[in-house]
Scaffold this active site. Structure first.
Site, PDB file in Angstrom:
ATOM      1  N   GLU A  81       0.820  -1.207   0.000  1.00 20.50           N
ATOM      2  CA  GLU A  81       0.000   0.000   0.000  1.00 20.50           C
ATOM      3  C   GLU A  81       0.851   1.252   0.000  1.00 20.50           C
ATOM      4  O   GLU A  81       1.917   1.294   0.627  1.00 20.50           O
ATOM      5  CB  GLU A  81      -0.937   0.060   1.215  1.00 20.50           C
ATOM      6  CG  GLU A  81      -2.333  -0.472   0.965  1.00 20.50           C
ATOM      7  CD  GLU A  81      -2.432  -1.948   1.257  1.00 20.50           C
ATOM      8  OE1 GLU A  81      -3.463  -2.545   0.905  1.00 20.50           O
ATOM      9  OE2 GLU A  81      -1.489  -2.500   1.835  1.00 20.50           O
ATOM     10  N   THR A  82       0.344   2.259  -0.714  1.00 20.73           N
ATOM     11  CA  THR A  82       0.837   3.629  -0.601  1.00 20.73           C
ATOM     12  C   THR A  82      -0.303   4.476  -0.050  1.00 20.73           C
ATOM     13  O   THR A  82      -1.424   4.418  -0.556  1.00 20.73           O
ATOM     14  CB  THR A  82       1.278   4.185  -1.966  1.00 20.73           C
ATOM     15  OG1 THR A  82       2.402   3.432  -2.441  1.00 20.73           O
ATOM     16  CG2 THR A  82       1.678   5.650  -1.851  1.00 20.73           C
TER      17      THR A  82
END
Length: 269
Positions: free
Chosen positions: A47-48
């Protein structure tokens, strides 16, 4: 040339190379969704998190969004923990709490006296269902009953013991056909209250190292089963992570540590 700050933080970890790495990118304004997705793909982490400051007087301090390399997701624990670490330690935040607006409603993170960061997440309801055939093909020894978490688009199965969770080697190609999210696998722990692993190949994540958001359902499940509201949990991926969980009615508190790994600048022509 546009330059954007980038931080990489190992969440639910007390030292580098443990827990779950997340990218955090504070922005002044929202970028095009396609560009956000491209940035998450280029970062190549599970995830970002992207953050934009909310206007003064709002009910939240930041608007947070989470992207895997393939899609935007409605809830992510470890990237929220990493974002809070960045806010507290790199953005000169004056308070010991930070409030987020998200697709899953209001979220909060508090900095505790011992340095742990505590997420304030929703309690996600679940319902028993017959174990889907896709899960049976992926995990031949799966129990006959699974749990469906509607809000989080995941399934969960409960195994007999920690050893069974550690030894699990699911057929990820079969599991990729699961229409709804990923698969949580859990069992009682040997030296903690419960353990888990999380597989989500359909979202581009074969096995997530440590997943804060799944503890929004694991915590109420094990709280009911064990008859206690404070629990210690471990996620048994190769990197591993420890979490302190507490049930508060319709909310779940999920605490962990975080350590920085990288600070950089993204350059966009």
């Amino acid at each position: 040339m546009t330059e954007l700050p980038l931080y990489q933080v190992d969440a639910f970890a007390s030292r580098p190379f443990r827990g779950n790495p997340a990218a955090v990118m504070p922005l002044t304004d929202w970028l095009d969704d396609g560009l956000l997705q491209s940035l998450a793909l280029e970062n190549n982490l599970s995830e970002t998190a992207f953050l934009v400051r909310e206007p003064e007087g709002s009910d939240a301090d930041f608007h947070i969004r989470w992207f895997t390399p393939g899609i935007e997701v409605p809830l992510c624990g470890h990237a929220t923990l990493a974002s809070a670490w960045v806010i507290f330690n790199r953005l000169d935040w004056p308070n010991d709490t930070v409030r987020f607006r998200s697709l899953s409603g209001p979220l909060g993170v508090s900095r505790k006296a011992d340095g742990w960061l505590e997420l304030d997440f929703p309690n996600l309801p679940y319902a028993p269902i017959p174990t889907p055939e896709i899960i049976r093909r992926s995990v031949p020894d799966a129990p006959e009953q699974a749990l469906l978490i509607n809000n989080d688009a995941n399934h969960m199965i409960v195994l007999e013991n920690e050893a069974a969770v550690r030894a699990l080697n699911p057929d990820l190609r079969a599991l990729k056909a699961l229409e709804r999210g990923g698969l949580i696998v859990t069992a009682p722990g040997d030296d903690c209250d419960f353990v888990s692993r999380y597989f989500c190949p359909a979202d581009g994540i074969d096995e997530d190292p440590v997943t804060g958001s799944i503890h929004s359902v694991l915590t109420p499940y094990w709280a009911e089963r064990l008859g206690k509201t404070r629990l210690v949990a471990r996620q048994l991926s190769a990197r591993g992570g420890e979490l302190r969980c507490e049930l508060h009615g319709d909310r779940v508190h999920i605490a962990g540590q975080a350590v920085p790994y990288l600070t950089g600048t993204v350059q966009l022509a």
